[in-house]
Design a protein around this motif. Structure first.
Motif, PDB file in Angstrom:
ATOM      1  N   ASP A  32      48.204  42.292  49.113  1.00 10.24           N
ATOM      2  CA  ASP A  32      49.002  43.518  49.003  1.00 10.24           C
ATOM      3  C   ASP A  32      48.725  44.287  47.711  1.00 10.24           C
ATOM      4  OD1 ASP A  32      50.089  42.912  51.426  1.00 10.24           O
ATOM      5  OD2 ASP A  32      51.771  41.786  50.546  1.00 10.24           O
ATOM      6  N   ALA A  33      48.069  43.642  46.773  1.00 10.50           N
ATOM      7  CA  ALA A  33      47.691  44.324  45.526  1.00 10.50           C
ATOM      8  C   ALA A  33      46.399  45.099  45.790  1.00 10.50           C
ATOM      9  CB  ALA A  33      47.488  43.291  44.426  1.00 10.50           C
ATOM     10  N   HIS A  48      43.280  44.208  37.719  1.00  7.98           N
ATOM     11  CA  HIS A  48      43.217  45.077  38.901  1.00  7.98           C
ATOM     12  C   HIS A  48      44.301  44.685  39.913  1.00  7.98           C
ATOM     13  CE1 HIS A  48      40.747  47.582  41.760  1.00  7.98           C
ATOM     14  NE2 HIS A  48      41.328  46.804  42.663  1.00  7.98           N
ATOM     15  N   LYS A  49      44.565  43.402  40.008  1.00  6.72           N
ATOM     16  CA  LYS A  49      45.594  42.897  40.930  1.00  6.72           C
ATOM     17  C   LYS A  49      46.992  42.956  40.299  1.00  6.72           C
ATOM     18  CE  LYS A  49      43.216  41.645  44.623  1.00  6.72           C
ATOM     19  NZ  LYS A  49      43.503  42.221  45.948  1.00  6.72           N
ATOM     20  N   GLY A  50      47.074  43.458  39.079  1.00  8.72           N
ATOM     21  CA  GLY A  50      48.377  43.567  38.418  1.00  8.72           C
ATOM     22  C   GLY A  50      48.889  42.247  37.877  1.00  8.72           C
ATOM     23  N   LEU A  51      47.983  41.311  37.643  1.00  6.73           N
ATOM     24  CA  LEU A  51      48.373  39.973  37.188  1.00  6.73           C
ATOM     25  C   LEU A  51      48.051  39.796  35.706  1.00  6.73           C
ATOM     26  CD1 LEU A  51      46.907  38.048  40.251  1.00  6.73           C
ATOM     27  CD2 LEU A  51      49.340  38.505  39.797  1.00  6.73           C
ATOM     28  N   TYR A  56      46.176  37.670  47.082  1.00  3.55           N
ATOM     29  CA  TYR A  56      47.018  38.823  46.725  1.00  3.55           C
ATOM     30  C   TYR A  56      46.579  40.052  47.544  1.00  3.55           C
ATOM     31  CZ  TYR A  56      48.229  35.692  42.944  1.00  3.55           C
ATOM     32  OH  TYR A  56      48.658  34.597  42.236  1.00  3.55           O
TER      33      TYR A  56
END
Ligand SMILES: N[C@@H](CCC(=O)N[C@@H](CS)C(=O)NCC(=O)O)C(=O)O
Length: 233
Positions: free
Chosen positions: A81-82, A29-32, A79
């Motif tokens: 901004d994610a 979800h956080k793009g990690l 995080y």
């Protein structure tokens, strides 16, 4: 930056742990994209550097975080901004309440159903440990748990009602888009489909099935891509 997630390994490379799926989906979800290190039940010493022996454990640079809720909060704070997992402090508080319901309601309903299936799916090195610890927890043998399955399935059917009600209102538990509460509940369905060759949702459970299918498709079908039973797709 080092980003490593330690999670549970079972036979045939299965990854059933619902706690670890919470973390996997929160990271996505956080793009990690973490490096995944999977360990057996009897390899708890491999995460002892975290101060305990359970998974999930996240290593994020210099930080070591254990416990799925601790990991979700770390990701939200580190995080910002994610995309948000909780949608602000009020959302975090209500999601924590939902986390407690999943731990003490949904998971407790599922655990006696899934334990005999997980025993069969456990890594051969772990089977003695798994049987001993779970039979002690339930106060019943795996064979007794399997015999009582119809009773546990009826209890599960009843406990799903809040999810049915919510999914009659919006496509995801969190509204138009999924967030951490969706991952909390879905992780339990992922646990089931990782080990159990029957679908615990009947054909009449259309809203729950549609939601589960959407969840399986998220993040490039992350949850769909692992070894599991397609009977619960
Ligand atoms: N409250 C913890 C629970 C973690 C947990 O129970 N993890 C399981 C995953 S299989 C575990 O490591 N169990 C170790 C054992 O049963 O020996 C969380 O939310 O992360």
């Amino acid at each position: 930056m080092v980003l490593v997630l330690y999670e549970r390994l079972c036979a045939d490379d299965r990854r059933p742990s619902p706690f670890c799926w919470r973390a996997r989906l929160a990271l996505a979800h956080k793009g990690l994209t973490p490096e995944i290190r999977a360990i057996k039940f009897t390899e708890g010493e491999k995460v002892a550097f975290s101060g305990q022996t359970k998974v999930p454990v996240l290593v994020d640079g210099q930080k070591v975080i254990h416990d799925s809720w601790g990991i979700a909060c770390h990701l939200e704070d580190a995080y910002p901004d994610a995309p948000a997992l909780f949608d602000g402090p009020g959302g975090r508080a209500v999601t924590r309440l939902f986390n407690h319901w999943v731990d003490h309601g949904l998971e407790r309903a599922l655990a006696p159903i899934l334990a005999p299936y997980l025993l069969a799916a456990a890594h051969p090195d772990d089977r003695t440990y798994y049987r001993r610890t779970r039979e002690a927890r339930f106060g019943l043998s795996m064979e007794q748990l399997a015999l009582r399955r119809p009773v546990y399935l009826e209890a599960l059917h009843q406990i799903l009602e809040p999810l049915r009600q919510r999914l009659a209102e919006t496509p995801f538990l969190c509204g138009d888009r999924p967030a951490y509460a969706d991952y909390l509940a879905f992780a339990d369905f992922q646990w089931a489909r990782s080990v159990c060759d029957r679908d615990l949702l009947g054909p009449e459970e259309q809203a729950l099935r549609a939601w589960r299918s959407c969840m399986l498709n998220l993040f490039g079908a992350l949850a769909r891509s692992v070894t599991a039973f397609e009977t619960a797709a």
